[in-house]
Design an enzyme around this catalytic site. Structure first.
Site, mmCIF file in Angstrom:
data_model
loop_
_atom_site.group_PDB
_atom_site.id
_atom_site.type_symbol
_atom_site.label_atom_id
_atom_site.label_comp_id
_atom_site.label_asym_id
_atom_site.label_seq_id
_atom_site.Cartn_x
_atom_site.Cartn_y
_atom_site.Cartn_z
ATOM 1 N N LYS A 1 40.942 76.911 78.662
ATOM 2 C CA LYS A 1 40.142 78.051 79.109
ATOM 3 C C LYS A 1 40.335 78.212 80.613
ATOM 4 O O LYS A 1 39.809 77.439 81.417
ATOM 5 C CB LYS A 1 38.651 77.864 78.814
ATOM 6 C CG LYS A 1 37.913 79.186 79.009
ATOM 7 C CD LYS A 1 36.513 79.070 79.552
ATOM 8 C CE LYS A 1 36.367 78.974 81.020
ATOM 9 N NZ LYS A 1 36.649 80.176 81.824
ATOM 10 N N GLU B 1 38.154 66.637 87.854
ATOM 11 C CA GLU B 1 38.703 66.817 89.209
ATOM 12 C C GLU B 1 37.789 67.805 89.905
ATOM 13 O O GLU B 1 37.790 68.988 89.548
ATOM 14 C CB GLU B 1 40.110 67.409 89.152
ATOM 15 C CG GLU B 1 41.088 66.542 88.419
ATOM 16 C CD GLU B 1 42.021 65.819 89.359
ATOM 17 O OE1 GLU B 1 42.674 64.886 88.904
ATOM 18 O OE2 GLU B 1 42.084 66.208 90.537
ATOM 19 N N CYS C 1 41.030 72.172 96.662
ATOM 20 C CA CYS C 1 40.139 71.014 96.586
ATOM 21 C C CYS C 1 40.540 69.981 97.624
ATOM 22 O O CYS C 1 39.715 69.217 98.094
ATOM 23 C CB CYS C 1 40.181 70.431 95.182
ATOM 24 S SG CYS C 1 41.851 70.173 94.611
ATOM 25 N N GLU D 1 31.300 71.487 100.892
ATOM 26 C CA GLU D 1 32.619 72.078 100.661
ATOM 27 C C GLU D 1 32.502 73.592 100.823
ATOM 28 O O GLU D 1 31.743 74.240 100.095
ATOM 29 C CB GLU D 1 33.088 71.745 99.247
ATOM 30 C CG GLU D 1 34.479 72.254 98.975
ATOM 31 C CD GLU D 1 34.910 72.005 97.540
ATOM 32 O OE1 GLU D 1 34.135 72.333 96.625
ATOM 33 O OE2 GLU D 1 36.017 71.493 97.346
HETATM 34 P P1 NAD Z 1 33.737 76.484 88.898
HETATM 35 O O1 NAD Z 1 33.241 75.109 88.675
HETATM 36 O O2 NAD Z 1 32.754 77.559 89.104
HETATM 37 O O3 NAD Z 1 34.628 76.959 87.665
HETATM 38 C C1 NAD Z 1 35.703 76.184 87.185
HETATM 39 C C2 NAD Z 1 35.931 76.526 85.729
HETATM 40 O O4 NAD Z 1 34.764 76.140 85.004
HETATM 41 C C3 NAD Z 1 36.135 78.004 85.430
HETATM 42 O O5 NAD Z 1 37.091 78.155 84.396
HETATM 43 C C4 NAD Z 1 34.770 78.452 84.946
HETATM 44 O O6 NAD Z 1 34.832 79.554 84.071
HETATM 45 C C5 NAD Z 1 34.316 77.215 84.202
HETATM 46 N N1 NAD Z 1 32.865 77.098 84.046
HETATM 47 C C6 NAD Z 1 31.866 77.643 84.798
HETATM 48 N N2 NAD Z 1 30.666 77.339 84.270
HETATM 49 C C7 NAD Z 1 30.896 76.568 83.184
HETATM 50 C C8 NAD Z 1 30.060 75.918 82.230
HETATM 51 N N3 NAD Z 1 28.727 75.999 82.263
HETATM 52 N N4 NAD Z 1 30.648 75.189 81.257
HETATM 53 C C9 NAD Z 1 31.986 75.074 81.194
HETATM 54 N N5 NAD Z 1 32.830 75.683 82.037
HETATM 55 C C10 NAD Z 1 32.290 76.417 83.045
HETATM 56 O O7 NAD Z 1 34.782 76.360 90.097
HETATM 57 P P2 NAD Z 1 35.633 77.521 90.759
HETATM 58 O O8 NAD Z 1 34.689 78.315 91.592
HETATM 59 O O9 NAD Z 1 36.480 78.216 89.755
HETATM 60 O O10 NAD Z 1 36.611 76.649 91.679
HETATM 61 C C11 NAD Z 1 36.219 76.123 92.886
HETATM 62 C C12 NAD Z 1 35.813 74.651 92.771
HETATM 63 O O11 NAD Z 1 36.790 73.912 92.066
HETATM 64 C C13 NAD Z 1 35.706 73.967 94.100
HETATM 65 O O12 NAD Z 1 34.538 73.186 94.147
HETATM 66 C C14 NAD Z 1 36.914 73.049 94.172
HETATM 67 O O13 NAD Z 1 36.813 71.925 94.956
HETATM 68 C C15 NAD Z 1 37.100 72.704 92.759
HETATM 69 N N6 NAD Z 1 38.502 72.349 92.516
HETATM 70 C C16 NAD Z 1 38.845 71.046 92.362
HETATM 71 C C17 NAD Z 1 40.166 70.689 92.166
HETATM 72 C C18 NAD Z 1 40.574 69.265 92.013
HETATM 73 O O14 NAD Z 1 41.679 69.018 91.555
HETATM 74 N N7 NAD Z 1 39.752 68.319 92.367
HETATM 75 C C19 NAD Z 1 41.132 71.661 92.097
HETATM 76 C C20 NAD Z 1 40.756 72.971 92.268
HETATM 77 C C21 NAD Z 1 39.424 73.306 92.456
#
Ligand code: NAD
Length: 500
Positions: free
Chosen positions: A188, A264, A298, A396
């Site tokens: 997803k 992650e 990230c 962050e």
């Molecule tokens: P997010 O957590 O809002 O969303 C990530 C994914 O989770 C999306 O596909 C979203 O649709 C899904 N999601 C949202 N709510 C959910 C729920 N209740 N249940 C299941 N899935 C759900 O993050 P974002 O805004 O898309 O990305 C930014 C964040 O991601 C930052 O905090 C960043 O640090 C982190 N990030 C981490 C890494 C890593 O490798 N550590 C890499 C990229 C991004």
């Protein structure tokens, strides 16, 4: 996608996608459709179905059947490797199309998207070797009557949830390794960047992956994402995203089937610069570390920790680098920093810039919303007079905002670097090997860079310490994560009886 001079043109109309189940696209049909506008231009570029809970159930059931009937896990490593190699070649063939949609949906510069797609093909090529070399262990030292084996088996159906910052790269840091292990997948993507995940599913079918082994459901996190993390037929979930949603993933796994998790999450990554570093190299690396992908990584190096004797001069060197970086249209090949991916993220970054000033930090440069027509852009921002308790130093931001803090001793540098709930990545800049090794040993981070930053590739694992996550992706570790270990005791000859 006509190319005029060094700038690609926008699509004439948005591309319509279906979601992907059992080796084929499923058209949106009566479902609602999400229209994604390019953040660099604010024009519609893709139309993506909003899947229903029934669609997700169908995708999981297809992946379950494909795993249980062993159409993929039952193949030998050579056959799995051949599919992964062909997928790598097809990614290279379609690289321009993938990079174009990545840029349109995410807002990153096209030159960067192209480089990422090349790296993704490399992931598949590397993981193909792992499909053949994955093996267990044996114990021939258990006495003449016993032989021990340790085998690795694929975990089963793996759910993958990805964020919007590197939609294709993060996916490709997982998919080839998961497939190398023999698992099947329901992915997803983020609702705002789904196109390239759907393109990958099509490529995998063309490469010879049996139907049902790679499925993609599209839609929001709160509906489809939540249903995926709660699904009792998903054996493992690889989640990449915010720490807040990561917490929900852990709770959902605990409430349902204790699925295995890979997480992650976020980072607030230190860049430690000693006075004896090559300061020119370090300033360029520090600017790259926070400017790359508009700081929406990230692993962005967002906390600059500099030895006091050079702190002011170094701040000016970084400022001069920021002044020369090319911010602009993501479709222009000359652009180095593109658009902020979502409206919400744009507002978040601007609110942190305001908060930093309100907390008493000194804005050295940047901090503005830039005007390039209809997109959303923020200039690289540098804050001085930052203290460890300020929100801009602790939270962050996920944008091109860098804070500087000085240090006097190596112990203090290490203490500042570790003063965070996160532990994803860190960089150290020094020409003194003792300092480099001491910092590398004592700063808590899953990825480390010495005299460079943001280097990567398929061989070395990725993942975080502390609240940055669980588990590792990529490298041999990345395949092993998606296996479970079975130990087998084999009696040789006649067993000594329990009842004589
Ligand atoms: P997010 O957590 O809002 O969303 C990530 C994914 O989770 C999306 O596909 C979203 O649709 C899904 N999601 C949202 N709510 C959910 C729920 N209740 N249940 C299941 N899935 C759900 O993050 P974002 O805004 O898309 O990305 C930014 C964040 O991601 C930052 O905090 C960043 O640090 C982190 N990030 C981490 C890494 C890593 O490798 N550590 C890499 C990229 C991004």
């Amino acid at each position: 996608m006509d190319k005029t001079s060094t700038r690609l043109s926008l699509p004439v109309s948005p591309r319509e996608f279906g979601f992907y189940v059992n080796g084929a696209f499923v058209p949106a049909g009566p479902r609602e459709v999400f229209s994604r506008n390019s953040p660099g231009h604010d024009v519609p570029v893709t139309l993506i179905p909003k899947c229903t809970a029934d669609d997700l159930d169908m995708a999981v059931s297809v992946a379950r059947t494909a795993f249980d009937d062993r159409r993929w896990s039952g193949l030998n490593g050579q056959a799995r490797a051949a599919v992964l190699l062909r997928a790598g070649a097809l990614i290279r063939e379609r690289a321009e199309e993938i990079a174009y949609f990545e840029t349109l949906e995410n807002g990153k510069p096209i030159s960067q998207a192209r480089a990422e797609v090349g790296g993704c093909a490399d992931m598949f090529e590397y993981a193909s070797g792992l499909a053949r070399s994955l093996h267990g262990d044996s114990f021939n030292n258990l006495g003449d009557g016993m032989f021990g084996l340790v085998t690795r088996e694929p975990v089963g159906v793996v759910g993958i949830i990805t964020p919007w910052n590197f939609p294709f790269l993060i996916l490709c840091e997982r998919v080839p390794y998961i497939l190398a292990s023999g698992c099947t997948i329901v992915a997803k993507p983020s609702e705002v960047t789904s196109a390239t995940t759907l393109i990958l599913a099509e490529i995998l079918t063309e490469a010879g992956l049996p139907d049902g082994c790679m499925n993609v459901v599209t839609g929001s996190g709160s509906t489809i994402g939540q249903a995926l993390i709660e699904h009792p037929d998903v054996d493992m979930l690889s989640f990449t995203g915010s720490t807040a949603v990561g917490r929900r993933v852990v709770e959902a796994a605990g409430r349902t089937n204790f699925k295995k998790l890979g997480l992650e999450l976020g980072g607030k990554n230190p860049q430690i610069v000693f006075a004896d570093a090559d300061l020119e190299d370090a300033a360029d690396g520090v600017a790259f570390g926070i400017g790359f992908n508009t700081g929406q990584c990230c692993v962005s190096g967002s906390r600059l920790i500099v030895e006091r004797s050079v702190a002011d001069a170094f701040a000016q060197m970084v400022r001069a680098k920021f002044a020369r970086v090319v911010v602009g249209d993501p479709l222009d090949e000359a652009t180095q920093i593109g658009a902020i991916t979502t409206d919400a993220q744009n507002r978040t970054i601007l609110s942190y810039i305001e908060k930093g000033q309100a907390e008493g930090a000194r804005l050295i440069c940047g901090g503005e919303q830039m005007d390039f027509g209809r997109g959303q852009f923020i200039s690289p921002t540098l804050f001085g007079d930052v203290t460890r308790d300020m929100a801009i130093a602790r939270e962050e931001i996920f944008g091109p905002v860098l804070t500087i803090m000085p240090f006097d001793t190596i112990e203090e540098a290490i203490a500042i670097a570790n003063d965070t709930e996160y532990g994803l990545a860190a960089s150290v800049w020094t020409k003194n090997i003792d300092k480099a090794l001491m910092v590398t040993r004592r700063v808590q981070a899953g990825r480390f860079w010495v005299n460079t930053t943001l280097a990567g590739g398929p061989e070395l694992p990725l993942g975080g310490f502390k609240q940055s996550g669980w588990g590792r992706e990529a490298g041999i570790y990345g395949v092993e994560e998606y296996t479970q270990v079975k130990s087998v005791h084999i009696e040789i000859g006649k067993r000594s009886p329990w009842i004589g």
